[in-house]
Design a protein around this motif. Structure first.
Motif, short mmCIF file in Angstrom:
data_model
loop_
_atom_site.label_atom_id
_atom_site.label_comp_id
_atom_site.label_asym_id
_atom_site.label_seq_id
_atom_site.Cartn_x
_atom_site.Cartn_y
_atom_site.Cartn_z
N ASN A 78 0.88 -1.17 0.00
CA ASN A 78 0.00 0.00 0.00
C ASN A 78 0.91 1.22 0.00
O ASN A 78 1.52 1.55 1.01
CB ASN A 78 -0.92 0.01 1.22
CG ASN A 78 -1.97 1.11 1.14
OD1 ASN A 78 -1.67 2.25 0.81
ND2 ASN A 78 -3.21 0.77 1.46
N ILE A 79 1.04 1.87 -1.16
CA ILE A 79 1.99 2.97 -1.27
C ILE A 79 1.44 4.27 -0.70
O ILE A 79 2.17 5.24 -0.54
CB ILE A 79 2.44 3.17 -2.73
CG1 ILE A 79 1.25 3.54 -3.62
CG2 ILE A 79 3.12 1.91 -3.24
CD1 ILE A 79 1.66 3.86 -5.05
N GLN A 80 0.14 4.28 -0.40
CA GLN A 80 -0.45 5.48 0.20
C GLN A 80 -0.04 5.63 1.66
O GLN A 80 0.28 6.72 2.11
CB GLN A 80 -1.98 5.43 0.09
CG GLN A 80 -2.66 6.72 0.50
CD GLN A 80 -4.15 6.69 0.22
OE1 GLN A 80 -4.84 5.71 0.55
NE2 GLN A 80 -4.67 7.74 -0.40
N ASN A 81 0.00 4.50 2.38
CA ASN A 81 0.44 4.55 3.78
C ASN A 81 1.79 3.86 4.00
O ASN A 81 2.20 3.62 5.13
CB ASN A 81 -0.62 3.95 4.71
CG ASN A 81 -0.95 2.51 4.38
OD1 ASN A 81 -0.14 1.80 3.76
ND2 ASN A 81 -2.12 2.05 4.77
N SER A 82 2.47 3.53 2.88
CA SER A 82 3.83 2.95 2.92
C SER A 82 3.90 1.68 3.77
O SER A 82 4.80 1.51 4.60
CB SER A 82 4.84 3.98 3.45
OG SER A 82 4.92 5.08 2.58
N LYS A 83 2.95 0.75 3.54
CA LYS A 83 2.91 -0.49 4.30
C LYS A 83 3.12 -1.71 3.39
O LYS A 83 2.66 -1.75 2.26
CB LYS A 83 1.59 -0.62 5.04
CG LYS A 83 1.38 0.41 6.14
CD LYS A 83 2.47 0.31 7.22
CE LYS A 83 2.27 1.35 8.31
NZ LYS A 83 3.35 1.27 9.34
N LEU A 84 3.83 -2.68 3.94
CA LEU A 84 4.11 -3.94 3.26
C LEU A 84 3.53 -5.09 4.07
O LEU A 84 3.65 -5.12 5.29
CB LEU A 84 5.63 -4.15 3.14
CG LEU A 84 6.11 -5.56 2.77
CD1 LEU A 84 5.96 -5.79 1.27
CD2 LEU A 84 7.56 -5.76 3.20
N VAL A 85 2.87 -6.02 3.40
CA VAL A 85 2.42 -7.26 4.03
C VAL A 85 2.84 -8.39 3.09
O VAL A 85 2.45 -8.41 1.92
CB VAL A 85 0.89 -7.29 4.24
CG1 VAL A 85 0.49 -8.61 4.92
CG2 VAL A 85 0.44 -6.11 5.08
N GLN A 86 3.61 -9.33 3.61
CA GLN A 86 4.14 -10.41 2.76
C GLN A 86 4.00 -11.76 3.45
O GLN A 86 4.33 -11.91 4.63
CB GLN A 86 5.60 -10.13 2.42
CG GLN A 86 6.19 -11.06 1.37
CD GLN A 86 7.41 -10.44 0.72
OE1 GLN A 86 7.44 -9.26 0.41
NE2 GLN A 86 8.43 -11.26 0.49
N SER A 87 3.51 -12.73 2.70
CA SER A 87 3.32 -14.08 3.23
C SER A 87 4.55 -14.93 2.92
O SER A 87 4.96 -15.03 1.76
CB SER A 87 2.07 -14.71 2.59
OG SER A 87 1.93 -16.05 3.00
N GLN A 88 5.15 -15.50 3.95
CA GLN A 88 6.33 -16.36 3.77
C GLN A 88 6.09 -17.70 4.48
O GLN A 88 5.47 -17.72 5.54
CB GLN A 88 7.58 -15.70 4.35
CG GLN A 88 8.04 -14.44 3.65
CD GLN A 88 8.59 -14.69 2.26
OE1 GLN A 88 8.32 -13.92 1.34
NE2 GLN A 88 9.35 -15.75 2.09
#
Length: 271
Positions: free
Chosen positions: A106-116
């Motif tokens: 989400n580049i609007q709130n600069s958040k990353l969520v990644q499944s590993q």
């Protein structure tokens, strides 16, 4: 005079509303092909050409991958298409442990969520997006039907490969007490014809969609783009897995690698 000013103001408001509605509806899908050059080092010099080709065929799934990026103005999802081993016909399980998982940005709130996933355990890595400081250039080229501009940046390697691990990195950390701080040169080509600050993987923040990006011996190149498809694209936030951060995930996996090494050495001593 007042009538002209009022007319101009109304036109400006209508144009703003129209552009805002367009921006909200803007969405697309881009397919990227990733290719990496095989590096065998000094060991490779001892191999014949036939042996090199055999190794390259064996590692094809790790050297060539296909990804799909679905995006709108604020969100994106980056997924790898499943690869089948060219020789055995099996999925590349070991390589998958150190590959990028499904990635939401989400580049609007600069958040990353990644499944590993690592050895049957699923992690949900939640962290801030690393903001790349791009240097915009004037060089241009065409990628497909799109005019692209070149950009360059120096990025800490750990910000690009935090999910990837090697025994050499682990040995270096054990020897020095800290991870090596390498800066990687990244070159990207973006098009303002698709005015979203999105891109594949960790790359984003340019004034247009990134269609090609290179670092080291790996290049990601867009091979297909669909803008505003008839079927609406839905980008859902990833939610399954043990929540952690990039730093915590790195520490967890490195600890597991040390345990694996000690168990293997213990079995050798017991023989």
């Amino acid at each position: 005079m007042k009538s002209s000013v009022l007319k101009f103001t109304l036109v400006a408001i209508i144009l703003f509303i129209s552009l805002n509605n367009y921006a909200q509806k803007f969405q697309g899908k881009a397919v990227y092909v990733s290719k990496s050059k095989m590096e065998l080092g000094n060991w490779g010099a001892k191999l014949s050409e036939a042996q090199k080709k055999q190794i390259q065929a064996r590692l094809k799934n790790r050297l060539e991958k296909t990804y799909v990026l679905t995006f709108n103005n604020t969100e994106s999802m980056f997924l790898e298409e499943e690869q089948i081993d060219a020789i055995s016909g099996a999925t590349d399980t070991w390589g998958a442990y150190f590959s990028r998982g499904d990635q939401y940005k989400n580049i609007q709130n600069s958040k990353l969520v990644q499944s590993q996933e690592f050895y049957g355990k699923r992690f949900l890595v939640k962290d801030d997006l690393y903001k790349i400081k791009w240097e915009l250039g004037t060089e241009t080229k065409k990628i497909g039907n799109y005019l692209c501009y070149k950009a360059k940046a120096f990025v800490p390697k750990k910000e690009l490969d935090w999910y990837d691990f090697s025994w050499s990195d682990l040995r270096n950390k054990e020897k020095t007490g800290m991870a090596k701080e390498d800066l990687v040169v990244v070159e990207a080509w973006y098009t303002t014809q698709i005015p979203v600050a999105q891109g594949p993987g960790e790359y984003w923040g340019l004034p247009g969609l990134i269609l090609e990006v290179s670092r080291g011996n790996t290049t990601l190149l867009c091979s297909e783009i669909i803008i505003n498809p008839e079927d609406k694209i839905t980008i859902e936030l990833l939610s399954k897995g043990k929540e952690t951060t990039k730093k915590e995930y790195t520490a967890t996996i490195q600890k597991k690698m040390v345990e694996m090494r000690e168990n293997r050495m213990g079995r050798r001593r017991s023989r």
